[in-house]
Design an enzyme around this catalytic site. Structure first.
Site, mmCIF file in Angstrom:
data_model
loop_
_atom_site.group_PDB
_atom_site.id
_atom_site.type_symbol
_atom_site.label_atom_id
_atom_site.label_comp_id
_atom_site.label_asym_id
_atom_site.label_seq_id
_atom_site.Cartn_x
_atom_site.Cartn_y
_atom_site.Cartn_z
ATOM 1 N N ASP A 1 0.942 -1.145 -0.081
ATOM 2 C CA ASP A 1 0.032 0.108 0.171
ATOM 3 C C ASP A 1 0.946 1.496 0.080
ATOM 4 O O ASP A 1 2.118 1.190 0.345
ATOM 5 C CB ASP A 1 -1.082 0.103 1.264
ATOM 6 C CG ASP A 1 -1.831 1.375 1.338
ATOM 7 O OD1 ASP A 1 -2.411 1.631 0.342
ATOM 8 O OD2 ASP A 1 -1.872 1.882 2.405
ATOM 9 N N SER A 2 0.247 2.390 -0.315
ATOM 10 C CA SER A 2 0.932 3.669 -0.248
ATOM 11 C C SER A 2 1.469 3.878 1.064
ATOM 12 O O SER A 2 2.447 4.712 1.458
ATOM 13 C CB SER A 2 0.131 4.740 -0.683
ATOM 14 O OG SER A 2 -0.945 4.937 -0.039
ATOM 15 N N CYS B 1 -3.656 -0.883 -2.127
ATOM 16 C CA CYS B 1 -4.034 0.704 -2.308
ATOM 17 C C CYS B 1 -5.007 0.721 -3.333
ATOM 18 O O CYS B 1 -4.701 0.245 -4.668
ATOM 19 C CB CYS B 1 -2.750 1.266 -2.755
ATOM 20 S SG CYS B 1 -2.783 2.949 -3.051
ATOM 21 N N GLU C 1 -6.237 8.824 9.739
ATOM 22 C CA GLU C 1 -4.988 8.766 10.416
ATOM 23 C C GLU C 1 -4.898 9.199 11.635
ATOM 24 O O GLU C 1 -4.114 9.146 12.760
ATOM 25 C CB GLU C 1 -3.985 9.226 9.508
ATOM 26 C CG GLU C 1 -3.838 8.217 8.197
ATOM 27 C CD GLU C 1 -2.595 8.337 7.560
ATOM 28 O OE1 GLU C 1 -1.910 8.907 7.965
ATOM 29 O OE2 GLU C 1 -2.595 7.520 6.744
ATOM 30 N N CYS D 1 -11.106 3.160 -0.847
ATOM 31 C CA CYS D 1 -9.948 3.420 -0.203
ATOM 32 C C CYS D 1 -9.787 2.885 1.006
ATOM 33 O O CYS D 1 -10.500 2.478 1.865
ATOM 34 C CB CYS D 1 -10.246 5.090 -0.002
ATOM 35 S SG CYS D 1 -8.514 5.621 0.810
ATOM 36 N N HIS E 1 -8.478 3.525 3.741
ATOM 37 C CA HIS E 1 -8.753 4.260 5.099
ATOM 38 C C HIS E 1 -10.175 4.182 5.319
ATOM 39 O O HIS E 1 -10.633 4.514 6.526
ATOM 40 C CB HIS E 1 -8.152 5.555 4.964
ATOM 41 C CG HIS E 1 -6.836 5.716 4.916
ATOM 42 N ND1 HIS E 1 -6.029 5.275 4.138
ATOM 43 C CD2 HIS E 1 -5.855 6.195 6.101
ATOM 44 C CE1 HIS E 1 -4.601 5.473 4.493
ATOM 45 N NE2 HIS E 1 -4.743 6.062 5.617
HETATM 46 N N1 DGL Z 1 -3.887 3.898 -0.027
HETATM 47 C C1 DGL Z 1 -4.604 4.906 -0.726
HETATM 48 C C2 DGL Z 1 -5.767 4.322 -1.319
HETATM 49 O O1 DGL Z 1 -6.406 3.316 -0.993
HETATM 50 C C3 DGL Z 1 -5.243 6.152 0.268
HETATM 51 C C4 DGL Z 1 -3.902 6.973 0.758
HETATM 52 C C5 DGL Z 1 -3.225 7.774 -0.322
HETATM 53 O O2 DGL Z 1 -3.407 8.655 -0.894
HETATM 54 O O3 DGL Z 1 -1.880 7.066 -0.533
HETATM 55 O O4 DGL Z 1 -6.306 5.049 -2.202
#
Ligand code: DGL
Length: 274
Positions: free
Chosen positions: A11-12, A74, A153, A185, A187
């Site tokens: 993931d990012s 992600c 977060e 997403c 989060h």
């Molecule tokens: N992990 C990203 C997503 O699911 C969210 C956070 C980011 O912008 O990197 O799209």
């Protein structure tokens, strides 16, 4: 043994731990290697070229850890990089868009489906394209909700700020009378309560992570690589930077203690380019 190799997840940042949690509950005996690109987060505001390049590097890193499959937790990376990764690598590559879309298609009764995600995911229209490949008559309404990531977060799930922001983002979807809403997403599952209250109890929320975990199980079964172990799987965590709040936020995402996190050198990661 091939079957005892871990499943790789990237993931990012740390948001993908919501997906790890889902995989661990469906496949408790599978070991997981997680990479969170915490030095280069967020992906949601970056160009497709950059996100694709980072995704290739992240996948190569996981393959060096000997993974038998790669889960792109992600949504932003899933919305642009899946075809490239599938072309480049021979292991199964599972993203969030196909599973989440499939679940939404099964769930909707009135054919009005909402999608919420980062700016990049929404502007790529990846969910709309996937849903329309299966059914052109579905009305898909996509809405970017960039402020949901920092709210999650910060642990501000139940705050007044979360309620106000949710109202502003979700009102257009309410007006379209959606009956199904995809949390597109990493989060957003953390904000599921406020999202549900705002959009209305009658709307079904789809957690793409739950849908993807099910596909990981099906895929491992299909290729005969499901672990034979009876023991609980190991979890190894790698990140490209260790933010001071990592342990706290990770524990919140995973609802479990994280003992060790290894930092990956950014120069090394960048040397794994496409
Ligand atoms: N992990 C990203 C997503 O699911 C969210 C956070 C980011 O912008 O990197 O799209």
């Amino acid at each position: 043994m091939e079957k005892e190799k871990p499943v790789g997840v990237f993931d990012s940042g740390i948001g993908g731990l919501t997906v790890v949690k889902r995989i661990a509950s469906v496949l408790p005996n599978e070991s997981i290697v997680y990479f969170g690109d915490t030095a280069r987060v967020p992906y949601g505001s970056k160009s497709n070229e950059t996100v694709i390049e980072y995704s290739i590097q992240n996948a190569k890193l996981l393959l060096k850890k000997n993974v038998k499959a790669i889960v792109v937790a992600c949504n932003t990376a899933s919305s642009v990089a899946i075809p490239v990764l599938r072309d480049m690598f021979s292991v199964p590559v599972i993203g969030m868009i196909e599973p989440g879309s499939k679940m939404a298609l099964r769930a909707t009764r009135n054919g009005h489906v909402g999608i919420i995600g980062t700016r990049a995911t929404v502007s790529n229209r990846a969910y709309s394209r996937e849903i329309h490949q299966h059914n052109k008559d579905i009305k898909v309404i996509e809405q970017a909700c960039p402020l949901f990531v920092p709210l999650a977060e910060e642990g501000w799930h139940e705050s007044d700020a979360a309620a106000l922001i949710a109202k502003a983002y979700l009102s257009p979807l309410r007006e379209e009378h959606i009956d199904t809403l995809v949390l597109g997403c990493t989060h957003y599952p953390l904000l599921a309560n406020v999202i549900q209250r705002t959009i209305g109890e009658e709307v079904l929320l789809i957690d793409s992570g739950i849908a993807a975990a099910e596909i990981v199980r099906e895929e491992l079964d299909r290729i005969g690589l499901m672990s034979n172990s009876n023991a609980m799987g190991r979890m190894d965590f790698y990140v490209s930077d260790i933010p001071s709040t990592f342990a706290k936020v990770a524990a919140l995402f995973l609802e479990r203690e994280i003992k060790q996190v290894t930092k990956v050198d950014l120069d090394y990661l960048q040397s794994l380019h496409g």
